[in-house]
Design an enzyme around this catalytic site. Structure first.
Site, PDB file in Angstrom:
ATOM      1  N   ASP A  53       1.369  -1.198   0.024  1.00 17.74           N
ATOM      2  CA  ASP A  53       0.173   0.388   0.207  1.00 17.74           C
ATOM      3  C   ASP A  53       0.559   1.404   0.339  1.00 17.74           C
ATOM      4  O   ASP A  53       1.357   1.543   0.520  1.00 17.74           O
ATOM      5  CB  ASP A  53      -0.504   0.127   1.321  1.00 17.74           C
ATOM      6  CG  ASP A  53      -1.797   1.118   1.294  1.00 17.74           C
ATOM      7  OD1 ASP A  53      -2.166   2.027   0.472  1.00 17.74           O
ATOM      8  OD2 ASP A  53      -2.632   0.741   2.123  1.00 17.74           O
ATOM      9  N   ASP A 110     -10.654   4.230  -1.094  1.00 20.64           N
ATOM     10  CA  ASP A 110     -10.951   3.397  -1.179  1.00 20.64           C
ATOM     11  C   ASP A 110     -13.338   3.469  -1.102  1.00 20.64           C
ATOM     12  O   ASP A 110     -13.346   3.652  -0.987  1.00 20.64           O
ATOM     13  CB  ASP A 110     -10.918   3.970   0.210  1.00 20.64           C
ATOM     14  CG  ASP A 110      -9.441   3.575   1.767  1.00 20.64           C
ATOM     15  OD1 ASP A 110      -8.045   2.819   0.052  1.00 20.64           O
ATOM     16  OD2 ASP A 110      -9.401   2.863   2.820  1.00 20.64           O
TER      17      ASP A 110
END
Ligand code: GAL
Length: 396
Positions: free
Chosen positions: A151, A219
């Site tokens: 990430d 997200d």
């Protein structure tokens, strides 16, 4: 999280160098169909611990989800502890023994995934892999890890400081390639999931840095509007997708409570048509029969896991009424009639619109009902709902 400030899609496609392409050609399809499993973040976030992960593995087996195809048990951010004097990463107190946890998960016929960042810190502020990439990959392999979500997080600021878009992009590609090579060097098959929110169009270069899948958006949240916003942003990406390499519109929210069953069926149907990874994001140890039925629907999973390995796309849009189609093995098609409005709506699709001659054999996937050979299918689709069809050529 700072990395997100750069802005999705702000930069043009990668001018990928020859070295990237060569690496990409050498890559094997480690995940010939989109990965299926569970990830801790959407439900547990920072509360994930060893006991939670074991309970999810137990529940994946007991619920029948393993037998439906779900395999990966993925620990997201907040497992990381300190490095020792040699620089080896250790889990924090929530995870007393990562190797023992991997053994436990493997003994159930499942696989274990983990999470890190190419920056100094992860998005939740834990230890990242910067400067320790090869060492961390070796550690993961030693523990028995099968999947890494990598990430971007704190690499974002150093990219912004790079002075030009090209330089920043080069920093990012180099960081992802470095871990891609490190994972390969372990000799253990570890699925490599790039998480950088769709910056710089990873569908154009993700394969070349060793990735099997890459996030295409920011997200997801457990809200219908956000889920649909993500799905809509996937229109047009199918042409960049190749079998074994997957666009990742983020993990599932099915069963987390922010949408109703109609909306969760829409979520699952879209993800199946998009050939998206199916990573459940709920608490598998406490799910309702309705949630289990949505996650384990064999017809929907078969569409997601179709062996042709080709993502679907939007074929038609009339206001909130959208027709999405995915090509399937053997000339069949998955067809989703989505009604994104609040009220029921009449929708239809013809065999001709699907480029199928004459009548086509249609099957309603969620109802698990054969509809016979039809030239045109009509339905009243509920607000926020879908009718998902599997349509096969009949030749007459
Ligand atoms: C975000 C990522 C989420 C989750 C979170 C953990 O950047 O998109 O899926 O991994 O970090 O901190």
């Amino acid at each position: 999280m700072a990395g997100r400030a750069i802005g999705k899609g702000a930069w043009a496609a990668a001018s990928v160098g020859a070295a990237w392409l060569l690496l990409g050609q050498a890559a094997q399809a480690a995940s010939p169909t989109p990965p299926m499993g569970w990830n801790s973040w959407n439900h547990f976030a920072g509360k994930v611990d060893d006991a939670t992960v074991r309970a999810q593995a137990d529940a994946m087996v007991k619920s029948g989800l393993r037998d439906a195809g779900y395999r990966y048990i993925n620990i997201d951010d907040t497992w990381e502890g300190a490095r020792d004097a040699e620089g080896n990463i250790h889990p924090n107190a929530k995870f007393p023994d990562m190797k023992a946890l991997a053994d436990y998960v493997h003994a159930k016929g499942l696989k274990l995934g983990i999470y890190s960042s190419p920056g100094a810190k992860t998005c939740a502020g834990y230890e990242g892999s910067l400067g320790h990439e090869a060492q961390d990959a070796q550690t993961y392999a030693k523990w028995g890890i099968d999947y890494l979500k990598y990430d971007l997080c704190s690499l974002g600021p150093s990219m912004q400081a790079a002075g030009s878009l090209e330089k920043a992009q080069a920093i990012e590609l180099a960081a992802y390639e470095k871990m891609g090579r490190a994972l390969k060097a372990t000799g253990r098959p570890i699925v490599y999931s790039l998480c950088q929110y769709g910056f710089y169009q990873p569908w154009r270069w993700g394969t070349s840095v060793g990735g099997e899948l890459w996030r295409t958006t920011g997200d997801i949240t457990d809200k219908f509007a956000r889920m649909i916003q993500i799905a809509e942003s996937q229109a047009g990406l199918a042409r960049f997708q190749t079998p074994g390499h997957w666009n990742d519109p983020d993990m599932l929210e099915v069963g987390n409570g922010g949408m109703n069953a109609i909306e969760y069926r829409t979520h699952m149907s879209l993800w199946a048509i998009l050939a998206a990874p199916l990573l459940a994001g709920n608490d598998l140890s406490a799910m309702s029969p309705e949630t289990l039925a949505i996650l384990s629907n064999r017809g929907v999973i078969a569409i997601d896991q179709d062996p042709l390995g080709k993502q679907g796309d939007r074929l038609r849009q009339e206001g909130p009424l959208e027709l999405w189609v995915r090509p399937l093995a053997g000339g069949a098609k998955a067809v989703g009639l989505f009604n994104l409005s609040d009220l029921p709506a009449n929708m239809e699709v013809s065999a001709a619109e699907l480029s199928l001659p004459g009548a086509a054999a249609m099957h309603d996937v969620w109802a698990d009902k054969d509809l016979g050979r039809l030239k045109t299918f009509h339905a009243v689709v509920p607000g926020h709902g879908v009718v998902l069809l599997r349509v096969a050529r009949t030749g007459d």
